[in-house]
Design a protein around this motif. Sequence first.
Motif, PDB file in Angstrom:
ATOM      1  N   ASP A 116       4.590  16.965  -0.386  1.00 51.29           N
ATOM      2  CA  ASP A 116       3.907  17.166   0.899  1.00 51.29           C
ATOM      3  C   ASP A 116       2.476  17.660   0.690  1.00 51.29           C
ATOM      4  O   ASP A 116       1.526  17.118   1.263  1.00 51.29           O
ATOM      5  CB  ASP A 116       4.659  18.193   1.738  1.00 51.29           C
ATOM      6  N   ASP A 117       2.320  18.721  -0.124  1.00 53.33           N
ATOM      7  CA  ASP A 117       0.999  19.302  -0.345  1.00 53.33           C
ATOM      8  C   ASP A 117       0.089  18.335  -1.105  1.00 53.33           C
ATOM      9  O   ASP A 117      -1.116  18.262  -0.836  1.00 53.33           O
ATOM     10  CB  ASP A 117       1.126  20.618  -1.116  1.00 53.33           C
ATOM     11  N   ALA A 118       0.657  17.605  -2.050  1.00 55.16           N
ATOM     12  CA  ALA A 118      -0.138  16.633  -2.810  1.00 55.16           C
ATOM     13  C   ALA A 118      -0.664  15.543  -1.885  1.00 55.16           C
ATOM     14  O   ALA A 118      -1.836  15.140  -1.972  1.00 55.16           O
ATOM     15  CB  ALA A 118       0.697  16.025  -3.931  1.00 55.16           C
ATOM     16  N   PHE A 119       0.190  15.063  -0.979  1.00 53.44           N
ATOM     17  CA  PHE A 119      -0.228  14.005  -0.061  1.00 53.44           C
ATOM     18  C   PHE A 119      -1.289  14.506   0.906  1.00 53.44           C
ATOM     19  O   PHE A 119      -2.254  13.803   1.215  1.00 53.44           O
ATOM     20  CB  PHE A 119       0.984  13.477   0.704  1.00 53.44           C
ATOM     21  N   THR A 120      -1.139  15.743   1.375  1.00 54.01           N
ATOM     22  CA  THR A 120      -2.138  16.310   2.287  1.00 54.01           C
ATOM     23  C   THR A 120      -3.505  16.399   1.608  1.00 54.01           C
ATOM     24  O   THR A 120      -4.534  16.048   2.204  1.00 54.01           O
ATOM     25  CB  THR A 120      -1.690  17.708   2.757  1.00 54.01           C
ATOM     26  N   ALA A 121      -3.529  16.847   0.365  1.00 50.98           N
ATOM     27  CA  ALA A 121      -4.795  16.949  -0.368  1.00 50.98           C
ATOM     28  C   ALA A 121      -5.387  15.570  -0.612  1.00 50.98           C
ATOM     29  O   ALA A 121      -6.610  15.361  -0.477  1.00 50.98           O
ATOM     30  CB  ALA A 121      -4.564  17.664  -1.707  1.00 50.98           C
ATOM     31  N   PHE A 122      -4.555  14.618  -0.957  1.00 43.57           N
ATOM     32  CA  PHE A 122      -4.996  13.238  -1.192  1.00 43.57           C
ATOM     33  C   PHE A 122      -5.587  12.633   0.081  1.00 43.57           C
ATOM     34  O   PHE A 122      -6.673  12.045   0.075  1.00 43.57           O
ATOM     35  CB  PHE A 122      -3.795  12.416  -1.680  1.00 43.57           C
ATOM     36  N   ARG A 123      -4.896  12.798   1.208  1.00 42.29           N
ATOM     37  CA  ARG A 123      -5.388  12.262   2.485  1.00 42.29           C
ATOM     38  C   ARG A 123      -6.690  12.932   2.895  1.00 42.29           C
ATOM     39  O   ARG A 123      -7.623  12.268   3.365  1.00 42.29           O
ATOM     40  CB  ARG A 123      -4.352  12.486   3.593  1.00 42.29           C
ATOM     41  N   SER A 124      -6.774  14.242   2.743  1.00 43.34           N
ATOM     42  CA  SER A 124      -7.985  14.971   3.142  1.00 43.34           C
ATOM     43  C   SER A 124      -9.192  14.487   2.351  1.00 43.34           C
ATOM     44  O   SER A 124     -10.280  14.283   2.913  1.00 43.34           O
ATOM     45  CB  SER A 124      -7.783  16.473   2.939  1.00 43.34           C
ATOM     46  N   TYR A 125      -9.001  14.283   1.055  1.00 46.33           N
ATOM     47  CA  TYR A 125     -10.090  13.809   0.203  1.00 46.33           C
ATOM     48  C   TYR A 125     -10.532  12.420   0.646  1.00 46.33           C
ATOM     49  O   TYR A 125     -11.741  12.146   0.790  1.00 46.33           O
ATOM     50  CB  TYR A 125      -9.649  13.779  -1.256  1.00 46.33           C
ATOM     51  N   ALA A 126      -9.568  11.531   0.890  1.00 47.72           N
ATOM     52  CA  ALA A 126      -9.902  10.154   1.267  1.00 47.72           C
ATOM     53  C   ALA A 126     -10.601  10.099   2.623  1.00 47.72           C
ATOM     54  O   ALA A 126     -11.619   9.411   2.783  1.00 47.72           O
ATOM     55  CB  ALA A 126      -8.638   9.307   1.290  1.00 47.72           C
ATOM     56  N   ARG A 127     -10.089  10.849   3.588  1.00 41.58           N
ATOM     57  CA  ARG A 127     -10.675  10.805   4.931  1.00 41.58           C
ATOM     58  C   ARG A 127     -12.065  11.412   4.956  1.00 41.58           C
ATOM     59  O   ARG A 127     -12.951  10.928   5.661  1.00 41.58           O
ATOM     60  CB  ARG A 127      -9.760  11.525   5.923  1.00 41.58           C
TER      61      ARG A 127
ATOM     62  N   SER B 199       0.827  -1.203   0.000  1.00 43.24           N
ATOM     63  CA  SER B 199       0.000   0.000   0.000  1.00 43.24           C
ATOM     64  C   SER B 199       0.858   1.250   0.000  1.00 43.24           C
ATOM     65  O   SER B 199       0.552   2.231  -0.688  1.00 43.24           O
ATOM     66  CB  SER B 199      -0.924   0.001   1.230  1.00 43.24           C
ATOM     67  N   ARG B 200       1.926   1.237   0.762  1.00 41.21           N
ATOM     68  CA  ARG B 200       2.822   2.400   0.819  1.00 41.21           C
ATOM     69  C   ARG B 200       3.402   2.703  -0.572  1.00 41.21           C
ATOM     70  O   ARG B 200       3.505   3.859  -0.976  1.00 41.21           O
ATOM     71  CB  ARG B 200       3.951   2.118   1.816  1.00 41.21           C
ATOM     72  N   ILE B 201       3.767   1.659  -1.316  1.00 43.06           N
ATOM     73  CA  ILE B 201       4.320   1.849  -2.657  1.00 43.06           C
ATOM     74  C   ILE B 201       3.289   2.514  -3.571  1.00 43.06           C
ATOM     75  O   ILE B 201       3.595   3.452  -4.319  1.00 43.06           O
ATOM     76  CB  ILE B 201       4.779   0.500  -3.245  1.00 43.06           C
ATOM     77  N   LEU B 202       2.049   2.041  -3.526  1.00 42.29           N
ATOM     78  CA  LEU B 202       0.985   2.636  -4.339  1.00 42.29           C
ATOM     79  C   LEU B 202       0.787   4.106  -3.997  1.00 42.29           C
ATOM     80  O   LEU B 202       0.640   4.958  -4.882  1.00 42.29           O
ATOM     81  CB  LEU B 202      -0.329   1.884  -4.116  1.00 42.29           C
ATOM     82  N   ILE B 203       0.791   4.409  -2.700  1.00 41.30           N
ATOM     83  CA  ILE B 203       0.571   5.780  -2.257  1.00 41.30           C
ATOM     84  C   ILE B 203       1.728   6.670  -2.696  1.00 41.30           C
ATOM     85  O   ILE B 203       1.526   7.825  -3.094  1.00 41.30           O
ATOM     86  CB  ILE B 203       0.366   5.809  -0.732  1.00 41.30           C
ATOM     87  N   GLU B 204       2.960   6.150  -2.646  1.00 41.16           N
ATOM     88  CA  GLU B 204       4.113   6.919  -3.125  1.00 41.16           C
ATOM     89  C   GLU B 204       3.944   7.276  -4.600  1.00 41.16           C
ATOM     90  O   GLU B 204       4.239   8.394  -5.026  1.00 41.16           O
ATOM     91  CB  GLU B 204       5.398   6.101  -2.937  1.00 41.16           C
ATOM     92  N   GLN B 205       3.460   6.320  -5.398  1.00 36.89           N
ATOM     93  CA  GLN B 205       3.260   6.569  -6.827  1.00 36.89           C
ATOM     94  C   GLN B 205       2.215   7.657  -7.045  1.00 36.89           C
ATOM     95  O   GLN B 205       2.403   8.566  -7.871  1.00 36.89           O
ATOM     96  CB  GLN B 205       2.833   5.275  -7.528  1.00 36.89           C
ATOM     97  N   VAL B 206       1.127   7.592  -6.297  1.00 41.26           N
ATOM     98  CA  VAL B 206       0.049   8.573  -6.448  1.00 41.26           C
ATOM     99  C   VAL B 206       0.517   9.959  -6.022  1.00 41.26           C
ATOM    100  O   VAL B 206       0.191  10.959  -6.674  1.00 41.26           O
ATOM    101  CB  VAL B 206      -1.191   8.140  -5.632  1.00 41.26           C
ATOM    102  N   LYS B 207       1.293  10.062  -4.958  1.00 45.76           N
ATOM    103  CA  LYS B 207       1.807  11.364  -4.527  1.00 45.76           C
ATOM    104  C   LYS B 207       2.602  12.007  -5.656  1.00 45.76           C
ATOM    105  O   LYS B 207       2.464  13.208  -5.918  1.00 45.76           O
ATOM    106  CB  LYS B 207       2.685  11.203  -3.288  1.00 45.76           C
ATOM    107  N   GLY B 208       3.429  11.207  -6.316  1.00 42.09           N
ATOM    108  CA  GLY B 208       4.220  11.741  -7.420  1.00 42.09           C
ATOM    109  C   GLY B 208       3.353  12.180  -8.582  1.00 42.09           C
ATOM    110  O   GLY B 208       3.586  13.250  -9.178  1.00 42.09           O
TER     111      GLY B 208
END
Length: 249
Positions: A208-219, A188-197
């Motif tokens: 950092d900002d991409a991951f924050t937006a991704f997490r906020s949307y998912a949560r 799962s971590r590998i998939l998330i790394e790919q999506v952040k990029g």
Amino acid sequence: MIAMARERRLAEIFVEVADSLVEDFDVIDLLHRLSARCVELLDVSAAGILLVDAHGELQIIAASDEHTRLLELLALQHDQGPCVECYRTGAARTNIDLTRTEVTAAWPRFATQARETGYVSTHAIPLRLRNRVVGALNLFQSTPHRLGDDDIALAQALADVATIAVLQQRTLEQSHVENSQLQNALTSRILIEQVKGVLAERWNTSVDDAFTAFRSYARARHLRLSDLAAQIIEGGFDTRTIPAPPRAS
């Protein structure tokens, strides 16, 4: 007053974790939150959680932030660093002075990069449940102050919570289930790394900002980070529905 506020915040965090440990919970999101809580409660600069893979090597599973330098530093520890020793021995390594070459001589690449990143001390806390160790919690400090016994005990408690989150105690003795859980978390971590990029490039923003937006949307939609990441990588999800992070002024 400060001590009381910290105790109250600690109680809130453990309630938050307990509420998260429901069936089919999102372990990646929980471990990221635990990393951030370590920074908040222990007055350290950064924290990372590493798990051992099927080959016995430590891999990054979560971090308090997604700065490239921190992730590179954590990644180094699959072959050298205090977390390797911590995992192999099951014992914590605390208040390691990174400015003293005689202290860090066993990990020259790790120690050099840690100093270049701005850290002056580090700590490695085992992720363990009873006599089983599955990884380590790594803490970094950019200011030279020692962590006391109470802080180390708290760090171990947070590491123990992380371990329970990964293993889920009821399946600890079922090694095939445990291995599956660990491997699923690492995958799962590998998939998330790919999506952040992908998102960072699409939005022309920091990881950092991409991951924050991704997490906020998912949560906000009660989606597991790994499930959403898999949909994006497979092309089955329109990332235009995720609000882009605000542009830095």
